[in-house]
Design an enzyme around this catalytic site. Structure first.
Site, PDB file in Angstrom:
ATOM      1  N   HIS A 119       0.861  -1.129   0.069  1.00 35.06           N
ATOM      2  CA  HIS A 119       0.082  -0.085   0.028  1.00 35.06           C
ATOM      3  C   HIS A 119       1.014   1.282  -0.055  1.00 35.06           C
ATOM      4  O   HIS A 119       2.029   1.150   0.085  1.00 35.06           O
ATOM      5  CB  HIS A 119      -1.085   0.078   1.178  1.00 35.06           C
ATOM      6  N   HIS A 127       1.160   4.113   1.975  1.00 35.76           N
ATOM      7  CA  HIS A 127       1.563   4.999   3.259  1.00 35.76           C
ATOM      8  C   HIS A 127       3.259   5.261   3.199  1.00 35.76           C
ATOM      9  O   HIS A 127       3.889   4.583   2.439  1.00 35.76           O
ATOM     10  CB  HIS A 127       1.094   4.148   4.687  1.00 35.76           C
ATOM     11  N   ASP A 148       5.557   5.153   4.913  1.00 39.31           N
ATOM     12  CA  ASP A 148       6.478   4.305   5.561  1.00 39.31           C
ATOM     13  C   ASP A 148       6.648   2.993   4.603  1.00 39.31           C
ATOM     14  O   ASP A 148       7.464   2.240   5.032  1.00 39.31           O
ATOM     15  CB  ASP A 148       6.122   3.961   6.972  1.00 39.31           C
ATOM     16  N   HIS A 149       5.941   2.886   3.739  1.00 43.13           N
ATOM     17  CA  HIS A 149       6.189   1.696   2.686  1.00 43.13           C
ATOM     18  C   HIS A 149       6.775   1.776   1.379  1.00 43.13           C
ATOM     19  O   HIS A 149       7.278   1.178   0.727  1.00 43.13           O
ATOM     20  CB  HIS A 149       4.601   1.181   2.597  1.00 43.13           C
TER      21      HIS A 149
END
Length: 270
Positions: free
Chosen positions: A60, A62, A64-65
């Site tokens: 996904h 976000h 932090d990804h």
């Protein structure tokens, strides 16, 4: 399978985002490349070594990804493959990471589609709820499932409206419970070696929260902040925004099912 831990620990990421390398000596895929931190990108490249990176896969978007996907693709020429792009235009504060505006996949995987390399197959499992574009990736040769933020090894996932949807989240959990994956590797926390048992407990936990909300509204109508002291005793103050958004996600699901209603900021049972 190898793991590279990003240097981004926080109350919402635990020890940091875990980037996974899947594949044999000659061809590998990276799952959740993480934040655009130069030291983390260099650590991923060092872990890849002489192998060919054939796919950069994101569960996904976000922040932090997925932000490291673009610079990692530029450095290696590997395509970005996985979830659909999603940029939520909202001025409301968030408890977790905001969405990555730089994410531009070369290929979006639909539910059941796969990316293959020498000796490995990663198949997309659509798991909306934490975000509407969330995917898990099943490594078919080993029975492992890379669960991103949908199921984590240290905490329950945050579900934040308007994109996060509690009804979808529970349906996705029920779908995972019906599968026979051997082990989960999440983006945060330890491996989960009894996945169906954990998922069953997570579903029960969410149903318990739902019943708490209905019981409290049976006492009196109330705004969302007044649910928190009763439902989350001793909660770290830094996590109060996440708890309020989780309660809101439950309330919106209950409202859709006709069990509660709202007037302004006040919620009541029907």
């Amino acid at each position: 399978m190898r793991r590279v831990l990003a240097p981004n620990p926080s109350p919402y990421t635990y020890t940091g985002t875990q980037t996974y390398l899947v594949g044999a000596a000659d061809e590998v895929a990276v799952i959740d490349p993480g934040p655009n931190e130069p030291a983390h990108i260099e650590a991923i490249l060092a872990a890849i070594g002489d192998a060919k990176l054939v796919a950069i896969m994101c569960t996904h978007t976000h922040r932090d990804h997925s932000p490291a996907a673009a610079p990692l693709s530029e450095r290696t020429g590997a395509p970005v493959i996985g979830c659909a792009p999603l940029v939520l235009k909202s001025d409301r504060p968030r408890a977790d990471e905001a969405f990555d505006t730089t994410y531009a996949p070369d290929r979006v995987l639909e539910n059941g589609e796969a990316m293959t390399g020498t000796g490995w197959t990663l198949r997309a499992v659509h798991t909306p709820g934490h975000t509407s574009n969330h995917l898990c990736f099943a490594l078919e040769e080993s029975g492992a499932l890379f669960t991103g933020d949908h199921v984590m090894g240290w905490s329950t996932s945050v579900v934040i409206p308007p994109d996060g949807d509690m009804g979808d989240y529970l349906k996705s959990l029920e779908h995972l419970q019906s599968r026979e994956d051997r082990v989960y590797y999440s983006a945060h926390g330890a491996p989960i070696d009894k996945p169906r048992q954990l998922v069953r407990g997570m579903i029960g936990h969410r149903r318990q929260r739902e019943n708490q909300i209905l019981r409290l509204m049976g006492e009196r109508a109330r705004p969302i902040p007044e649910f928190i002291p009763e439902m989350y005793k001793g909660l770290d103050e830094r996590l109060i925004p996440a708890a309020e958004m989780s309660v809101e996600a439950h309330l919106l699901d209950l409202k859709r099912r006709g069990l509660v209603s709202s007037e302004g900021d006040v919620w009541r049972a029907n």
